[in-house]
Design an enzyme around this catalytic site. Structure first.
Site, short mmCIF file in Angstrom:
data_model
loop_
_atom_site.label_atom_id
_atom_site.label_comp_id
_atom_site.label_asym_id
_atom_site.label_seq_id
_atom_site.Cartn_x
_atom_site.Cartn_y
_atom_site.Cartn_z
N GLU A 60 -7.34 -5.28 -3.02
CA GLU A 60 -6.64 -6.22 -2.33
C GLU A 60 -4.64 -5.80 -2.23
O GLU A 60 -3.81 -5.36 -1.70
CB GLU A 60 -6.14 -7.13 -3.86
CG GLU A 60 -7.25 -8.63 -3.57
CD GLU A 60 -8.68 -7.89 -4.41
OE1 GLU A 60 -9.72 -8.63 -4.54
OE2 GLU A 60 -8.35 -6.65 -5.10
N GLY A 313 -8.93 6.85 -2.84
CA GLY A 313 -7.80 6.91 -1.98
C GLY A 313 -8.17 7.04 -0.39
O GLY A 313 -7.53 7.82 0.26
#
Length: 424
Positions: A60, A313
């Site tokens: 999210e 990431g």
């Protein structure tokens, strides 16, 4: 069950919450830190005002990032408070907005009346934006009492979840009636929200903002450069990303089958949760695969069989390194993960059959010929091998995925328009 009973049960269940935190901390020690924030005690220094955005975890947070950046640009006078519930989500938020002084971050306190009050007394947002499916009755009620509009962004609601909410109408209907905007992904989900008690005028079908993903050209250049450094430009490379417990063994079995025909094939294996990085690395070595870890900056050589993507990431970059992509969380009944990330990078997309969190997206990709579903190691190996051997088929799948992406874009702008009306 109404909100009063819900709150009482939550208070009574706090010992179970503590046990759950302890159990999670055994695998991921970060869960044992910043516990006060989960009760709105010892929150970091927060500037009041602006927009509060809640993104429960990593997925999210990534989905919310383009919306947050657009809000920062559109409202240069406002700051944004971003909350989440997991350590991995927290780390991702910090990394995404490390250079943005107008973004502040903490954990969202548990949905207890006292904690919700303390949190909102300190943050005092002008607008609350909740990503996808996180509905907390006390936080929403405290916002309503303060006149703070609450929007559910990129909202989705499966039939199963709707049935669960419908079991508690005295809790669900007042909560949904207090909200100001439901920016939902599909008409079917919009109707479910209406039937559960959302006011019809607050429900809008805006589509999924995940289609609005843009890929930095520099990322593609960096990926191409790294494959050249590996001397792997012509080497067959595939990725299995966001894998869950029970999937890594299947993926490694499929890779072993591939090596029988393509002994130089390279697998990039990316577990979904950081607490599993070490165990998956051990599994790869126990299975006899020559494995290097991305986090160690170890070179990928001709002898390397598996690259373990154990960094945070970098998923888009790791997708860009591969020729085809399997998206995990789908061979086990977890509901799948974002199929659009590899599609946006023009990669043929493979998944397991369990895609109930992405039914609409999966249906569009499947219909377009951009997605192939597999059930086990043998079918996964055959699917990857076919893409190795039939580059034209792989190209057709990649182009079909890009076409689906482009034809569904615009949800982010529609969402921003709806949030703008609430702010104005």
């Amino acid at each position: 069950m109404n909100r009063t009973l819900y709150s009482a049960l939550f208070y009574l269940g706090l010992p179970l919450v503590a046990i759950r935190l302890w159990l999670r901390a055994r695998k991921a020690p970060a869960y044992a830190r910043r516990i006060g924030e989960r009760f709105a005690w010892g929150l970091p220094a927060m500037m009041p005002g602006g927009i509060w955005v809640h993104a429960v975890s990593v997925g999210e947070s990534i989905a919310a990032a383009p919306m947050i950046r657009a809000l920062l640009q559109r409202y240069p006078q406002l700051l944004i408070t971003v909350t989440c519930m997991t350590p991995t989500g927290s780390e991702r938020i910090k990394a995404l907005f490390a250079d943005e002084p107008r973004v502040q971050h903490c954990y969202l306190p548990y949905d207890l009346p006292c904690a919700a009050k303390r949190f909102l007394d300190q943050v005092r947002p002008k607008l609350a934006v909740i990503m996808e499916t996180e509905l907390w009755p006390n936080h929403i009620h405290q916002c309503a009492r303060r006149g703070i509009p609450v929007a559910l962004a990129n909202a989705r609601l499966s039939e199963r979840s709707a049935r669960g909410y419908a079991r508690f109408p005295k809790l669900t209907r007042p909560m949904l009636a207090e909200m100001s905007l439901f920016a939902v992904q599909t008409e079917a989900e919009a109707e479910r929200f209406r039937q559960l008690g959302a006011r019809a005028q607050t429900v809008e079908v805006t589509g999924s903002i995940k289609y609005d993903l843009t890929v930095d050209s520099q990322l593609l250049e960096n990926a191409s450069t790294l494959r050249q450094q590996w001397q792997a430009v012509d080497r067959p490379v595939w990725i299995a990303a966001s894998t869950h417990e029970g999937e890594d063994e299947v993926v490694l079995d499929a890779h072993r089958r591939l090596l029988a025909s393509y002994p130089d094939a390279l697998l990039i294996l990316v577990p979904r949760h950081p607490e599993r990085f070490d165990s998956v690395h051990q599994l790869c070595e126990n299975e006899g695969f020559a494995t290097v870890r991305r986090s160690k900056a170890q070179p990928v050589t001709a002898q390397t069989s598996v690259l373990l993507g154990d960094t945070m990431g970098e998923l888009l970059f790791l997708y860009a390194l591969a020729d085809s992509a399997f998206v995990g969380g789908s061979l086990v009944p977890n509901g799948g993960h974002n199929l659009l990330e590899p599609a946006a990078l023009a990669k043929p997309v493979l998944s397991g059959p369990h895609l109930f969190n992405f039914l609409e997206i999966a249906a569009q990709l499947r219909t377009a010929g951009a997605l192939q579903e597999v059930d086990d190691a043998q079918s996964l190996a055959l699917a990857v091998q076919r893409l190795f051997e039939l580059p034209r088929d792989a190209q057709r799948m990649a182009e079909a995925g890009l076409k689906v992406m482009r034809s569904n874009q615009g949800a982010l702008q529609r969402l921003l328009d709806g949030l703008g009306r609430l702010l104005d």
